[in-house]
Design an enzyme around this catalytic site. Structure first.
Site, PDB file in Angstrom:
ATOM      1  N   THR A 168       8.141 -17.297 -13.990  1.00 23.99           N
ATOM      2  CA  THR A 168       6.880 -18.013 -13.328  1.00 23.99           C
ATOM      3  C   THR A 168       7.621 -18.263 -11.786  1.00 23.99           C
ATOM      4  O   THR A 168       8.652 -18.100 -11.536  1.00 23.99           O
ATOM      5  CB  THR A 168       6.750 -19.402 -13.763  1.00 23.99           C
ATOM      6  N   HIS A 169       6.565 -17.990 -10.940  1.00 26.34           N
ATOM      7  CA  HIS A 169       7.170 -17.929  -9.379  1.00 26.34           C
ATOM      8  C   HIS A 169       8.045 -16.778  -9.123  1.00 26.34           C
ATOM      9  O   HIS A 169       8.922 -16.992  -8.368  1.00 26.34           O
ATOM     10  CB  HIS A 169       7.690 -19.224  -9.061  1.00 26.34           C
ATOM     11  N   SER A 290      13.840  10.506  -0.988  1.00 26.16           N
ATOM     12  CA  SER A 290      13.768  10.306   0.313  1.00 26.16           C
ATOM     13  C   SER A 290      14.384  11.558   1.292  1.00 26.16           C
ATOM     14  O   SER A 290      15.366  12.148   0.506  1.00 26.16           O
ATOM     15  CB  SER A 290      14.500   9.163   0.552  1.00 26.16           C
ATOM     16  N   LYS A 296      18.145   7.995  -3.146  1.00 25.96           N
ATOM     17  CA  LYS A 296      16.864   7.018  -3.556  1.00 25.96           C
ATOM     18  C   LYS A 296      16.061   7.783  -4.441  1.00 25.96           C
ATOM     19  O   LYS A 296      15.762   9.263  -4.398  1.00 25.96           O
ATOM     20  CB  LYS A 296      16.154   6.909  -2.142  1.00 25.96           C
ATOM     21  N   ASN A 298      12.067   6.854  -5.326  1.00 26.41           N
ATOM     22  CA  ASN A 298      11.238   6.005  -4.948  1.00 26.41           C
ATOM     23  C   ASN A 298       9.786   5.754  -6.062  1.00 26.41           C
ATOM     24  O   ASN A 298       9.479   7.049  -6.307  1.00 26.41           O
ATOM     25  CB  ASN A 298      10.548   6.018  -3.458  1.00 26.41           C
ATOM     26  N   GLU A 303       3.447   2.319  -5.899  1.00 22.61           N
ATOM     27  CA  GLU A 303       2.907   1.901  -4.567  1.00 22.61           C
ATOM     28  C   GLU A 303       1.542   2.250  -4.340  1.00 22.61           C
ATOM     29  O   GLU A 303       0.556   1.521  -3.745  1.00 22.61           O
ATOM     30  CB  GLU A 303       4.057   2.291  -3.609  1.00 22.61           C
ATOM     31  N   LYS A 338     -23.868   5.194  -1.924  1.00 22.30           N
ATOM     32  CA  LYS A 338     -23.079   6.387  -2.683  1.00 22.30           C
ATOM     33  C   LYS A 338     -21.602   6.459  -2.489  1.00 22.30           C
ATOM     34  O   LYS A 338     -20.684   6.612  -3.524  1.00 22.30           O
ATOM     35  CB  LYS A 338     -24.000   7.532  -2.821  1.00 22.30           C
TER      36      LYS A 338
HETATM   37  N1  ARG Z   1     -31.537  10.140  -0.032  1.00 22.82           N
HETATM   38  C1  ARG Z   1     -31.942   8.855  -0.337  1.00 22.82           C
HETATM   39  C2  ARG Z   1     -31.200   7.862  -0.760  1.00 22.82           C
HETATM   40  O1  ARG Z   1     -30.099   8.281  -1.079  1.00 22.82           O
HETATM   41  C3  ARG Z   1     -33.226   9.231  -1.204  1.00 22.82           C
HETATM   42  C4  ARG Z   1     -34.210   8.299  -1.093  1.00 22.82           C
HETATM   43  C5  ARG Z   1     -35.016   8.606  -0.024  1.00 22.82           C
HETATM   44  N2  ARG Z   1     -36.352   7.677  -0.021  1.00 22.82           N
HETATM   45  C6  ARG Z   1     -37.021   7.491   1.027  1.00 22.82           C
HETATM   46  N3  ARG Z   1     -37.777   6.996   1.095  1.00 22.82           N
HETATM   47  N4  ARG Z   1     -36.628   7.919   2.305  1.00 22.82           N
HETATM   48  O2  ARG Z   1     -31.298   6.638  -0.768  1.00 22.82           O
END
Ligand code: ARG
Length: 473
Positions: A168-169, A290, A296, A298, A303, A338
């Site tokens: 602990t710690h 290294s 060394k 590593n 990391e 995305k």
């Molecule tokens: N490329 C757009 C996205 O990833 C698709 C949906 C586009 N829809 C629109 N009403 N412009 O969100």
């Protein structure tokens, strides 16, 4: 097609999918900020699967002719193989994966391609594509964490009785076993898996058919497309269907917590592989040297796993921030959902694989662990507990007596077990020779038999429990 005369209607300018009311092409900068094809091409398989399910359903409902549906299905299959063969020409002028696929379909099968988008919008299209992708990734990471758990269980079984200091710690606290320590991570990664499974179950609803936002006047069958795409059921509210990105946030938060666990483990491996600790030795396959210091070795993989957590947490915050001000329903901001998810998925997958390889190949230095377990008066609590149990002393007083024993041992530069009975009795007259029965690290861990405690017998039982759970999956 830009600027070329069309058969139905006037000259087409700019985007062939929505350019009807436009008289000027988009500015190059507009195209650059608007296009997502650079990254959403990753969704090609999901986009094609979604379109095939949609077309089949439209045909089933008599909204699309069987002939057109067949041509669409065949065309989409061709596009899939073109993309997979690296022969597809992705065009930024067509913005995103949805319109790139549809435009190519028109090239392949002619005007029937234009019927595919009946009763659908890119808003529900992207929602379903992205869900399918996130769902598959969550399932893959779930499996990957299972493999990490397996290698941890190997160590837990081998080292059910190998003593090491528990901290602990980061100060030596009480002796535990290395197997017990491994099982702590098994618990953590198992929770991560349950968070992913939970996220999958929540996202298992199909938004396709919500159309732009309000649903559609066509008599579609949403259950049919949901089923064809492997979803449990369709989503219930069209507005929510196109504006919801909780599935991505669920995924990112589960990913962030998993990454945090990996990072904590990586931190321990970094510390343990120092010459000062020397608890573990990484295999050559998961270490680097290294360029200037020949001695060394590593722990770079550890990391980097630790550092990956930074970007994965960042991905979560990025999407939370994108979503926080958005009115219902779809806004183009959501296109920024995305890359964060792609980044988190890719890096978490890599981090889990690296951790699995590192843990599987590392050598555990049980001698060093044993030695360290005995240092720092780690069995002081055992002495205090003995005083409570055997002499009836209240714990607080036992704590005090033990503290004085520690001070004495420290002054004499020896362990608690090396003090003589007379020295101990000078601190408390009720102490008998039987006290030495508890004053060793092995006896200490063996005594921790409470449920969830570190006793080797417990550790073996818990490892067997997890093995059984894994086998049942
Ligand atoms: N490329 C757009 C996205 O990833 C698709 C949906 C586009 N829809 C629109 N009403 N412009 O969100």
């Amino acid at each position: 097609m830009a600027g070329k005369p069309r058969k139905n209607g006037g000259p087409m300018t700019g985007n062939q999918m929505w350019g009807g009311r436009f008289s000027d092409r988009p500015d190059a900068v507009m195209e650059a900020i608007n296009a997502s094809i650079g990254f959403d091409r990753k969704l090609y398989a999901q986009d094609i699967a979604g379109s095939k399910a949609h077309a089949a359903m439209l045909a089933e409902r008599g909204i699309l002719s069987k002939t057109d549906a067949k041509a669409i299905g065949k065309g989409l299959d061709t596009i899939l193989s073109e993309i997979e063969a690296g022969k597809f020409d992705f065009k930024p002028s067509l913005e995103d994966i949805h319109m790139n696929v549809e435009a190519r379909l028109a090239e392949l099968i002619g005007p029937a391609a234009g019927r595919l988008h009946t009763a659908r919008s890119r808003n529900d299209q992207v929602a379903v594509d992205f869900r399918l992708w996130v769902k598959a990734q969550a399932q893959a990471l779930h499996a990957a964490l299972g493999r990490l758990i397996d290698v941890l269980l190997d160590h837990a079984e081998t080292h059910a009785a190998s003593v090491m200091p528990g901290f602990t710690h980061l100060q030596t606290a009480q002796p535990v076993t290395f197997g017990h320590h491994c099982l702590a991570y098994v618990e953590m990664f198992a929770r991560d898996r349950s968070r992913l499974a939970d996220a999958v179950s929540r996202m298992d609803e199909c938004p396709l058919g919500a159309a732009a936002l309000a649903g559609t006047g066509f008599a579609i069958d949403r259950r049919m497309t949901a089923k064809a795409l492997g979803f449990r059921e369709p989503t219930r509210n069209s507005l929510d269907s196109v504006s919801d990105r909780d599935f991505a946030l669920d995924f990112l938060s589960a990913a962030s917590i998993a990454a945090t666990h990996l990072s904590r483990m990586a931190e321990e491996l970094v510390i343990w592989s120092t010459p000062q600790f020397n608890f573990v030795r990484m295999s050559d396959r998961f270490s680097t040297g290294s360029s200037i210091m020949p001695q060394k070795k590593n722990p770079d993989a550890a990391e980097l796993i630790r550092a990956k957590t930074g970007r994965i947490n960042g991905d979560l915050i990025a999407l939370l921030t994108v979503m926080k001000g958005l009115p219902l329903t779809y806004s183009k901001d959501m296109q920024e959902d995305k890359e964060a998810v792609f980044d988190a998925a890719e890096n978490l997958d890599l981090a889990i694989a690296a951790m699995t390889g590192m843990v599987a190949g590392m050598t555990v230095n049980t001698d060093m662990m044993r030695k360290a377990a005995g240092s720092g008066f780690s069995i002081a609590t055992d002495l205090a507990d003995w005083l409570v149990r055997e002499t009836g002393l209240p714990f607080r007083e036992a704590h005090h007596v033990t503290g004085r024993a520690v001070a004495l041992a420290e002054a004499k530069d020896c362990g608690l077990e090396d003090l003589s009975l007379e020295e101990l009795q000078a601190l408390n007259g009720d102490i008998t020779a039987r006290v030495f029965d508890v004053l060793s690290v092995e006896k200490s861990v063996a005594s921790r038999k409470s449920f969830g405690g570190t006793a080797p017998a417990n550790v073996r039982k818990q490892a067997a429990y997890w093995r059984k759970r894994r086998a049942k999956e």
